[in-house]
Design an enzyme around this catalytic site. Sequence first.
Site, PDB file in Angstrom:
ATOM      1  N   ASP A 204      -2.759   6.812  -1.241  1.00 30.28           N
ATOM      2  CA  ASP A 204      -2.680   8.114  -0.564  1.00 30.28           C
ATOM      3  C   ASP A 204      -4.009   8.515   0.060  1.00 30.28           C
ATOM      4  OD1 ASP A 204      -1.200  10.446   0.167  1.00 30.28           O
ATOM      5  OD2 ASP A 204      -2.143  11.559  -1.456  1.00 30.28           O
ATOM      6  N   SER A 228       0.409  15.808   2.547  1.00 28.14           N
ATOM      7  CA  SER A 228       1.369  14.700   2.564  1.00 28.14           C
ATOM      8  C   SER A 228       2.777  15.262   2.410  1.00 28.14           C
ATOM      9  CB  SER A 228       1.083  13.717   1.424  1.00 28.14           C
ATOM     10  OG  SER A 228      -0.223  13.200   1.516  1.00 28.14           O
ATOM     11  N   GLN A 278       3.503   6.776   5.620  1.00 32.32           N
ATOM     12  CA  GLN A 278       3.445   8.177   5.217  1.00 32.32           C
ATOM     13  C   GLN A 278       3.569   9.082   6.434  1.00 32.32           C
ATOM     14  OE1 GLN A 278      -0.283  10.540   3.888  1.00 32.32           O
ATOM     15  NE2 GLN A 278       0.642   9.861   1.959  1.00 32.32           N
TER      16      GLN A 278
END
Length: 293
Positions: A204, A228, A278
Amino acid sequence: MSKAVKTLLSTLDLEPIEVNLFRGISPKVGWQRVFGGQVIGQALVAAQRTVKAERKVHSLHGYFMRPGDPENPIIYEVDRIRDGGSFTTRRVVAIQHGHAIFSMSASFQIEEGGLEHAIDMPDVPRPEQLASEKELAEQFIDHAPENVRKYWQRERPIELRPTDLTHYISRKKLPPRQHVWFRATGPLPDNPAVQAAVLAYASDMTLLDTSLYAHGRAVFDPALQVASLDHAMWFHRPINMEKWHLYTQDSPNASGARGFTRGSIYSEDGELVASAAQEGLIRLRDPAHKSST
């Protein structure tokens, strides 16, 4: 073992509180919300605790629904969707203050042989040719904004070495691509489940920021609301997070206040070990209103 790595391993070592229920805590690092990679890693650990060790995670897909509160524990509830002959499927919901903050589906598989191919690792400078985080901090820390300075001064379990620093020291608009070497800052257990969870945690980092390259902005920009929204990973080959890995990323699209980024993760010797994707919120803030996801 570095203190930061020890803290990370402790954070990922969830407390079992009932069948299919686990409790996770957040490290006290002063963040206003829980780091998304922590929730991904903890959710994966919760799923792993209900799966036989010989079945390794090969994919996960998660959605962030609310920001996590770092001052309170997170409860992870695992739904044992299916145990098949070769594959196992789990669904995990992370709960805080009575609400779901994250949900994830993960699939596990027994080890099998078969056809193999992989795209080659790009030709980029090696990590030993790049400045360390300590050297970068010493060079740029005095001129960095306070929030950036605090981030770089904190001991972290994952060291990052970008191959190009232009994005970090200017607002120049760049092609939406970046390459970052990363590794754990201390030894880790020789356990595939732990290695996968640490990689999930690290995956991430920097990914959403790549979608801002084309606009000359960064995730610390106070004019942006950045978060996110979802995260997907595919685990291709064995992982050793004590060694360097190259995270090569590109952002094909930004629209609708969202940025989309893809990532390929290579071992130091060039094997493609994982892939990630993502989409994140990159909303321009309205000074007159408070925005929320």
